[in-house]
Design a protein around this motif. Structure first.
Motif, mmCIF file in Angstrom:
data_model
loop_
_atom_site.group_PDB
_atom_site.id
_atom_site.type_symbol
_atom_site.label_atom_id
_atom_site.label_comp_id
_atom_site.label_asym_id
_atom_site.label_seq_id
_atom_site.Cartn_x
_atom_site.Cartn_y
_atom_site.Cartn_z
ATOM 1 N N LEU A 281 -18.295 -40.010 37.644
ATOM 2 C CA LEU A 281 -17.403 -39.377 38.436
ATOM 3 C C LEU A 281 -17.318 -40.173 39.731
ATOM 4 C CD1 LEU A 281 -15.115 -37.486 38.738
ATOM 5 C CD2 LEU A 281 -16.666 -35.710 39.578
ATOM 6 N N ASN A 282 -18.404 -40.384 40.525
ATOM 7 C CA ASN A 282 -18.286 -41.257 41.522
ATOM 8 C C ASN A 282 -17.867 -42.659 41.469
ATOM 9 O OD1 ASN A 282 -20.227 -43.175 43.286
ATOM 10 N ND2 ASN A 282 -19.847 -41.345 44.476
ATOM 11 N N ARG A 283 -18.103 -43.475 40.354
ATOM 12 C CA ARG A 283 -17.620 -44.755 40.163
ATOM 13 C C ARG A 283 -16.150 -44.711 39.943
ATOM 14 N NH1 ARG A 283 -22.290 -44.850 41.012
ATOM 15 N NH2 ARG A 283 -23.632 -46.481 40.496
ATOM 16 N N TYR A 284 -15.717 -43.385 39.196
ATOM 17 C CA TYR A 284 -14.117 -43.467 38.867
ATOM 18 C C TYR A 284 -13.426 -43.272 40.232
ATOM 19 C CZ TYR A 284 -9.598 -41.126 37.285
ATOM 20 O OH TYR A 284 -8.651 -40.992 37.152
ATOM 21 N N TYR A 285 -13.973 -42.467 41.031
ATOM 22 C CA TYR A 285 -13.206 -42.212 42.390
ATOM 23 C C TYR A 285 -13.161 -43.388 43.290
ATOM 24 C CZ TYR A 285 -12.107 -37.267 41.648
ATOM 25 O OH TYR A 285 -11.826 -36.106 41.400
ATOM 26 N N GLN A 286 -14.458 -44.153 43.065
ATOM 27 C CA GLN A 286 -14.450 -45.521 43.843
ATOM 28 C C GLN A 286 -13.626 -46.567 43.514
ATOM 29 O OE1 GLN A 286 -18.269 -46.963 45.325
ATOM 30 N NE2 GLN A 286 -19.392 -45.119 44.608
ATOM 31 N N ALA A 287 -13.072 -46.485 42.232
ATOM 32 C CA ALA A 287 -12.397 -47.789 41.491
ATOM 33 C C ALA A 287 -10.888 -47.609 42.122
ATOM 34 C CB ALA A 287 -12.066 -47.389 40.180
ATOM 35 N N LYS A 288 -10.251 -48.705 42.872
ATOM 36 C CA LYS A 288 -8.871 -48.708 43.354
ATOM 37 C C LYS A 288 -8.082 -48.517 42.312
ATOM 38 C CE LYS A 288 -10.376 -52.024 46.983
ATOM 39 N NZ LYS A 288 -10.310 -53.033 47.712
ATOM 40 N N LYS A 289 -8.199 -49.378 41.131
ATOM 41 C CA LYS A 289 -7.330 -48.996 40.100
ATOM 42 C C LYS A 289 -8.118 -48.049 39.010
ATOM 43 C CE LYS A 289 -4.784 -51.450 36.327
ATOM 44 N NZ LYS A 289 -4.440 -52.708 35.734
ATOM 45 N N LYS A 290 -7.624 -46.570 38.839
ATOM 46 C CA LYS A 290 -8.298 -45.769 38.185
ATOM 47 C C LYS A 290 -8.270 -46.163 36.762
ATOM 48 C CE LYS A 290 -9.254 -42.922 41.613
ATOM 49 N NZ LYS A 290 -9.167 -44.012 42.765
ATOM 50 N N PRO A 291 -9.548 -46.408 35.984
ATOM 51 C CA PRO A 291 -9.595 -46.466 34.633
ATOM 52 C C PRO A 291 -9.411 -45.093 33.730
ATOM 53 C CG PRO A 291 -11.689 -46.077 35.711
ATOM 54 C CD PRO A 291 -10.731 -46.233 36.698
ATOM 55 N N GLY A 292 -9.381 -45.211 32.769
ATOM 56 C CA GLY A 292 -9.513 -44.200 31.697
ATOM 57 C C GLY A 292 -10.862 -43.513 31.751
ATOM 58 N N PHE A 293 -10.792 -42.011 32.053
ATOM 59 C CA PHE A 293 -12.247 -41.641 31.904
ATOM 60 C C PHE A 293 -12.602 -41.106 30.491
ATOM 61 C CE2 PHE A 293 -15.373 -38.430 33.098
ATOM 62 C CZ PHE A 293 -15.979 -38.974 34.248
ATOM 63 N N ASP A 294 -12.989 -41.902 29.733
ATOM 64 C CA ASP A 294 -13.087 -41.900 28.379
ATOM 65 C C ASP A 294 -14.489 -42.259 28.053
ATOM 66 O OD1 ASP A 294 -13.259 -44.449 28.440
ATOM 67 O OD2 ASP A 294 -11.367 -44.817 27.663
ATOM 68 N N MET A 295 -15.121 -42.114 26.851
ATOM 69 C CA MET A 295 -16.364 -42.411 26.445
ATOM 70 C C MET A 295 -16.861 -43.803 26.616
ATOM 71 S SD MET A 295 -19.091 -40.720 25.512
ATOM 72 C CE MET A 295 -18.560 -39.508 24.764
ATOM 73 N N ASP A 296 -15.992 -44.569 26.539
ATOM 74 C CA ASP A 296 -16.176 -46.018 26.923
ATOM 75 C C ASP A 296 -16.697 -46.305 28.589
ATOM 76 O OD1 ASP A 296 -15.891 -46.795 24.389
ATOM 77 O OD2 ASP A 296 -14.129 -47.550 24.579
ATOM 78 N N PHE A 297 -15.937 -45.556 29.211
ATOM 79 C CA PHE A 297 -16.204 -45.706 30.728
ATOM 80 C C PHE A 297 -17.450 -44.998 31.006
ATOM 81 C CE2 PHE A 297 -15.754 -43.844 34.948
ATOM 82 C CZ PHE A 297 -15.596 -44.686 35.583
#
Length: 373
Positions: A281-297
């Protein structure tokens, strides 16, 4: 990361699930502590790494402070509950000197670095100035100060997290390991304080190697969720569902479809699961372009399989170590005695030192023929 994202992330970090294993271990530990005056002086909470022992220890501290709120309100000098970590040693063995220093500091004891055991020396050498003894504080002096502090502050319960660090000794040094057990036992007896040791399965060495200490102890098991047990599988799936529902981002993760993968990547331990989700979750919020929050991520921030194998192996070995023997085996011991003395009970005798004559040096070869210039 904006303030909204920070608030959402912190809300998830603070979110806690009172899952079955946590509740059971917490209730058992609290009951053992409250009943310690009836004979139990040491409560041992053992479980695998990443299962949530630290969170449980913090909860015990909060509940016990509430128990003694009235008593401490009437006695402002009282510290009914002390909580802290047993810090790992920098060298090969656990440092009791460091432990006592930290304990005194947490209790607000003044002049911790000035504790010296000098009464006896002053009696013997009254004409020698005090400054002669002002070296580093000794472990004995700190131990006495810690015991007095626990008594005078009327500490009812001392909770020590990461307590397995207290059993750190040199490899195969059984004498030092026995000393660690005796130090824990003496601290509990001298202060009449209930000591709660929270740590890994290494704490079970107390049961296997120290009969005196285990007689005054109660062991509480805080296990992982075992996928071989149907009920525990369902319980883990229920906790997973609660975490996924609490995630503050859109996702397509499923506690049913993805159960096996989540279990494999956490070894059935709730603490590892929570840390994994928080990290992602922390890496997701840090990303400028939001990736999909799926199992690969999620898999980018999971522990690698070798690390998980180590964690799972330690957990399985600890569970086997915790398993009790049958009553028949106990009866055979009583009736037949020991066929072979266990290796850990055999203490090698110290080599005898040759005694020389006072004033006469031991023979050795002197250098001859060449003068040092």
């Amino acid at each position: 990361m904006n303030t909204t994202d920070l608030a959402a992330q912190q809300k998830f970090v603070d979110y806690a699930v009172g899952h079955p294993h946590l509740v059971k271990a917490y209730d058992a530990a609290l009951a053992a502590i409250r009943g310690a005056n009836n004979g139990c002086q040491v409560v041992i909470v053992a479980g695998p790494t990443g299962v949530g022992k630290t969170r449980m220890a913090a909860g015990l501290c909060t509940s016990l402070k509430e128990d003694y709120a009235n008593e401490s309100g009437q006695n402002p000098e009282q510290i009914p509950v002390l909580y802290g970590n047993a810090v790992a040693a920098q060298g090969a063995c656990f440092s009791w000197k460091d432990f006592y220093t930290r304990l005194l500091t947490r209790s607000g004891e003044p002049m911790t670095d000035k504790k010296l055991a000098i009464d006896r020396q002053q009696n013997l050498f009254a004409d020698v100035t005090l400054a002669h003894y002002k070296q580093n504080s000794t472990a004995d002096a700190l131990r006495i100060a810690a015991e007095n502090c626990l008594r005078l502050r009327k500490v009812r319960c001392l909770i020590i997290d990461e307590a397995h660090h207290m059993l750190m000794v040199r490899k195969n040094d059984m004498a030092s390991l026995e000393f660690q057990f005796e130090a824990i036992k003496s601290l509990a007896l001298e202060t009449q304080t209930t000591i709660v040791l929270v740590g890994t399965y290494r704490l079970l060495d107390i049961r296997d190697l120290s009969g005196q200490l285990v007689r005054r102890s109660e062991i509480i098991h805080f296990p992982r969720y075992d996928c071989r047990d149907k009920d525990q599988k369902l319980q883990f799936a229920g906790v997973l569902k609660q975490f996924l529902e609490e995630l503050p981002v859109k996702h397509s993760l499923s506690h049913v479809r993805d159960f096996r993968h989540f279990y494999n990547k956490t070894s059935g331990e709730i603490g590892i699961l929570k840390d994994w989700l928080v990290r992602a979750l922390n890496r997701y919020y840090q990303a400028k372009k939001k990736p999909g929050f799926d199992m690969d991520f999620l898999d980018r921030y999971a522990l690698d399989n070798k690390a998980l194998r180590t964690i799972a192996t330690e957990a399985l070995l600890g569970e086997n170590k915790l398993a009790d023997i049958s009553e028949d085996a106990l009866s055979q011991l009583y009736m037949g005695g020991l066929a072979v003395i266990p290796e850990e009970q055999v203490k090698p005798s110290a080599p005898q030192k040759k005694k020389g004559t006072v004033g006469r040096r031991s023979p050795h070869r002197d250098a001859v023929g060449v003068a040092n210039v």
